[in-house]
Design a protein around this motif. Structure first.
Motif, PDB file in Angstrom:
ATOM      1  N   VAL A  34      33.570  40.874  34.957  1.00 39.45           N
ATOM      2  CA  VAL A  34      34.770  40.682  35.783  1.00 39.45           C
ATOM      3  C   VAL A  34      35.898  40.086  34.944  1.00 39.45           C
ATOM      4  O   VAL A  34      37.037  40.547  34.988  1.00 39.45           O
ATOM      5  N   LEU A  35      35.571  39.053  34.157  1.00 41.64           N
ATOM      6  CA  LEU A  35      36.596  38.406  33.325  1.00 41.64           C
ATOM      7  C   LEU A  35      37.295  39.398  32.403  1.00 41.64           C
ATOM      8  O   LEU A  35      38.499  39.310  32.169  1.00 41.64           O
ATOM      9  N   GLU A  36      36.522  40.363  31.879  1.00 45.22           N
ATOM     10  CA  GLU A  36      37.063  41.302  30.898  1.00 45.22           C
ATOM     11  C   GLU A  36      38.097  42.265  31.475  1.00 45.22           C
ATOM     12  O   GLU A  36      38.884  42.829  30.724  1.00 45.22           O
ATOM     13  N   VAL A  37      38.090  42.469  32.790  1.00 49.31           N
ATOM     14  CA  VAL A  37      39.007  43.459  33.372  1.00 49.31           C
ATOM     15  C   VAL A  37      40.025  42.850  34.334  1.00 49.31           C
ATOM     16  O   VAL A  37      40.773  43.575  34.980  1.00 49.31           O
ATOM     17  N   LEU A  38      40.066  41.538  34.413  1.00 45.15           N
ATOM     18  CA  LEU A  38      41.034  40.901  35.298  1.00 45.15           C
ATOM     19  C   LEU A  38      42.461  41.098  34.794  1.00 45.15           C
ATOM     20  O   LEU A  38      42.707  41.159  33.591  1.00 45.15           O
ATOM     21  N   PRO A  39      43.417  41.182  35.707  1.00 42.50           N
ATOM     22  CA  PRO A  39      44.823  41.312  35.305  1.00 42.50           C
ATOM     23  C   PRO A  39      45.358  39.991  34.753  1.00 42.50           C
ATOM     24  O   PRO A  39      44.670  38.969  34.809  1.00 42.50           O
ATOM     25  N   PRO A  40      46.573  39.986  34.236  1.00 41.54           N
ATOM     26  CA  PRO A  40      47.170  38.741  33.737  1.00 41.54           C
ATOM     27  C   PRO A  40      47.331  37.709  34.848  1.00 41.54           C
ATOM     28  O   PRO A  40      47.363  38.050  36.036  1.00 41.54           O
ATOM     29  N   LEU A  41      47.434  36.449  34.447  1.00 44.07           N
ATOM     30  CA  LEU A  41      47.644  35.378  35.413  1.00 44.07           C
ATOM     31  C   LEU A  41      48.903  35.649  36.235  1.00 44.07           C
ATOM     32  O   LEU A  41      49.905  36.138  35.723  1.00 44.07           O
ATOM     33  N   GLY A  42      48.836  35.332  37.509  1.00 40.92           N
ATOM     34  CA  GLY A  42      49.976  35.532  38.395  1.00 40.92           C
ATOM     35  C   GLY A  42      49.893  36.806  39.208  1.00 40.92           C
ATOM     36  O   GLY A  42      50.534  36.916  40.257  1.00 40.92           O
ATOM     37  N   GLU A  43      49.096  37.770  38.748  1.00 41.21           N
ATOM     38  CA  GLU A  43      48.955  39.020  39.494  1.00 41.21           C
ATOM     39  C   GLU A  43      47.908  38.878  40.596  1.00 41.21           C
ATOM     40  O   GLU A  43      47.017  38.040  40.522  1.00 41.21           O
ATOM     41  N   GLU A  44      48.040  39.711  41.606  1.00 36.59           N
ATOM     42  CA  GLU A  44      47.121  39.625  42.746  1.00 36.59           C
ATOM     43  C   GLU A  44      45.767  40.250  42.425  1.00 36.59           C
ATOM     44  O   GLU A  44      45.682  41.287  41.772  1.00 36.59           O
ATOM     45  N   VAL A  45      44.719  39.597  42.905  1.00 39.81           N
ATOM     46  CA  VAL A  45      43.358  40.113  42.754  1.00 39.81           C
ATOM     47  C   VAL A  45      42.649  40.036  44.102  1.00 39.81           C
ATOM     48  O   VAL A  45      43.037  39.269  44.994  1.00 39.81           O
ATOM     49  N   LYS A  46      41.612  40.838  44.236  1.00 38.68           N
ATOM     50  CA  LYS A  46      40.757  40.791  45.426  1.00 38.68           C
ATOM     51  C   LYS A  46      39.326  40.654  44.928  1.00 38.68           C
ATOM     52  O   LYS A  46      38.825  41.522  44.213  1.00 38.68           O
ATOM     53  N   ILE A  47      38.693  39.546  45.261  1.00 35.68           N
ATOM     54  CA  ILE A  47      37.361  39.235  44.767  1.00 35.68           C
ATOM     55  C   ILE A  47      36.390  39.130  45.947  1.00 35.68           C
ATOM     56  O   ILE A  47      36.599  38.339  46.869  1.00 35.68           O
ATOM     57  N   TYR A  48      35.332  39.936  45.901  1.00 34.98           N
ATOM     58  CA  TYR A  48      34.292  39.879  46.929  1.00 34.98           C
ATOM     59  C   TYR A  48      33.320  38.751  46.574  1.00 34.98           C
ATOM     60  O   TYR A  48      32.874  38.657  45.428  1.00 34.98           O
ATOM     61  N   THR A  49      33.010  37.920  47.542  1.00 37.42           N
ATOM     62  CA  THR A  49      32.350  36.660  47.226  1.00 37.42           C
ATOM     63  C   THR A  49      31.020  36.423  47.952  1.00 37.42           C
ATOM     64  O   THR A  49      30.764  36.956  49.031  1.00 37.42           O
ATOM     65  N   TYR A  50      30.218  35.600  47.294  1.00 39.30           N
ATOM     66  CA  TYR A  50      28.983  35.068  47.874  1.00 39.30           C
ATOM     67  C   TYR A  50      29.110  33.556  47.857  1.00 39.30           C
ATOM     68  O   TYR A  50      29.419  32.963  46.816  1.00 39.30           O
ATOM     69  N   LEU A  51      28.883  32.923  48.996  1.00 32.74           N
ATOM     70  CA  LEU A  51      28.994  31.469  49.097  1.00 32.74           C
ATOM     71  C   LEU A  51      27.602  30.851  49.083  1.00 32.74           C
ATOM     72  O   LEU A  51      26.777  31.128  49.953  1.00 32.74           O
ATOM     73  N   GLN A  52      27.351  30.030  48.069  1.00 38.99           N
ATOM     74  CA  GLN A  52      26.087  29.288  47.999  1.00 38.99           C
ATOM     75  C   GLN A  52      26.303  27.917  48.626  1.00 38.99           C
ATOM     76  O   GLN A  52      27.206  27.169  48.236  1.00 38.99           O
ATOM     77  N   VAL A  53      25.491  27.606  49.605  1.00 40.03           N
ATOM     78  CA  VAL A  53      25.621  26.330  50.313  1.00 40.03           C
ATOM     79  C   VAL A  53      24.435  25.439  49.964  1.00 40.03           C
ATOM     80  O   VAL A  53      23.279  25.800  50.197  1.00 40.03           O
ATOM     81  N   ARG A  54      24.742  24.290  49.393  1.00 39.23           N
ATOM     82  CA  ARG A  54      23.729  23.280  49.118  1.00 39.23           C
ATOM     83  C   ARG A  54      24.140  21.989  49.798  1.00 39.23           C
ATOM     84  O   ARG A  54      25.285  21.826  50.211  1.00 39.23           O
ATOM     85  N   GLU A  55      23.191  21.069  49.857  1.00 39.61           N
ATOM     86  CA  GLU A  55      23.469  19.804  50.526  1.00 39.61           C
ATOM     87  C   GLU A  55      24.639  19.077  49.895  1.00 39.61           C
ATOM     88  O   GLU A  55      25.450  18.449  50.592  1.00 39.61           O
ATOM     89  N   ASP A  56      24.757  19.174  48.564  1.00 41.07           N
ATOM     90  CA  ASP A  56      25.807  18.433  47.869  1.00 41.07           C
ATOM     91  C   ASP A  56      26.811  19.331  47.149  1.00 41.07           C
ATOM     92  O   ASP A  56      27.580  18.863  46.307  1.00 41.07           O
ATOM     93  N   ASP A  57      26.805  20.641  47.488  1.00 48.27           N
ATOM     94  CA  ASP A  57      27.681  21.537  46.728  1.00 48.27           C
ATOM     95  C   ASP A  57      27.926  22.845  47.480  1.00 48.27           C
ATOM     96  O   ASP A  57      27.028  23.375  48.144  1.00 48.27           O
ATOM     97  N   LEU A  58      29.152  23.341  47.359  1.00 47.10           N
ATOM     98  CA  LEU A  58      29.514  24.678  47.842  1.00 47.10           C
ATOM     99  C   LEU A  58      30.046  25.449  46.639  1.00 47.10           C
ATOM    100  O   LEU A  58      30.994  25.005  45.996  1.00 47.10           O
ATOM    101  N   SER A  59      29.441  26.583  46.317  1.00 44.72           N
ATOM    102  CA  SER A  59      29.872  27.356  45.154  1.00 44.72           C
ATOM    103  C   SER A  59      30.135  28.806  45.549  1.00 44.72           C
ATOM    104  O   SER A  59      29.338  29.414  46.274  1.00 44.72           O
ATOM    105  N   LEU A  60      31.250  29.356  45.053  1.00 47.65           N
ATOM    106  CA  LEU A  60      31.591  30.758  45.297  1.00 47.65           C
ATOM    107  C   LEU A  60      31.305  31.578  44.046  1.00 47.65           C
ATOM    108  O   LEU A  60      31.652  31.174  42.931  1.00 47.65           O
ATOM    109  N   TYR A  61      30.690  32.739  44.230  1.00 44.65           N
ATOM    110  CA  TYR A  61      30.438  33.686  43.145  1.00 44.65           C
ATOM    111  C   TYR A  61      31.152  34.979  43.511  1.00 44.65           C
ATOM    112  O   TYR A  61      31.064  35.436  44.662  1.00 44.65           O
TER     113      TYR A  61
END
Length: 203
Positions: A34-61
């Motif tokens: 994903v990093l290799e094909v992202l547009p320059p900073l400031g441009e719009e992106v659409k990222i499909y996500t998975y949310l990992q929920v833990r007792e002490d942490d929320l992480s998006l992939y």
């Protein structure tokens, strides 16, 4: 659940990006593919996500299309592989390369990923072989809800792959050949087929 995030790309570093969603900047872990094909900073992106929920942490992939997100979900469904491990695998191998390795039983390719040994690679193949199809390799393009030309390009690729199978090539050979063609908007199925045959002729 957060299905996707759409907004300006604010930061990208290491294995993490930040996308501005309104007044909020969301940190999302992404693989190298994903990093290799992202547009320059400031441009719009659409990222499909998975949310990992833990007792002490929320992480998006995040991933650029639903097919790759589904591949990630399948990986974390394999015993012993968590989101971080799955992200490492999808950084060492692009989602398409992983699909190919699973379909061909190439444990050696999968074991190149950090923290993945031969036994884990074999487990991935055994668990996912029936859940991965060669057709997915044709469908794994960036989400195209607002780009009408890309579904047409996908259709040309599918028709070309079908023709290759009719000519005696396996589904896997046909999928790989079509994926190696740089399909443009002005190419119909016949043009994709010709280019695919040229690729196969040099193997």
């Amino acid at each position: 659940m957060i299905s996707y995030v759409k907004g300006a790309l604010a930061e990208k570093s290491g294995d993490r990006i930040v996308v501005e969603a309104g007044p909020v900047g969301l940190g999302i872990y992404v693989p190298l593919s994903v990093l290799e094909v992202l547009p320059p900073l400031g441009e719009e992106v659409k990222i499909y996500t998975y949310l990992q929920v833990r007792e002490d942490d929320l992480s998006l992939y995040g991933f650029l299309n639903r097919q790759d997100l589904d591949m990630f979900r399948r990986l974390i469904g394999v015993n012993g592989i968590g989101p971080k491990g799955a992200l490492g695998i999808l950084s060492a191998l692009s989602p398409d390369d992983l699909r190919l390795a699973i379909l061909t039983g190439d444990a050696k390719a999968i074991s190149k990923a950090p923290g993945v040994g031969a036994k884990t690679a074999q487990r991935i193949i055994l668990d996912l072989k029936d859940k991965v199809s060669a057709e997915e390799m044709l469908a794994s393009v960036a989400d195209t809800d607002e780009r009408t030309s890309v579904p047409l390009m996908q259709e040309a690729g599918r028709e070309a792959a079908t023709a290759l199978v009719a000519l005696g090539y396996s589904n896997l050979e046909a999928s790989k050949a079509v994926k190696n063609v740089q399909i443009t908007e002005d190419m119909d199925a016949e043009a994709v087929l010709r280019a695919s045959l040229k690729y196969l002729a040099f193997l």
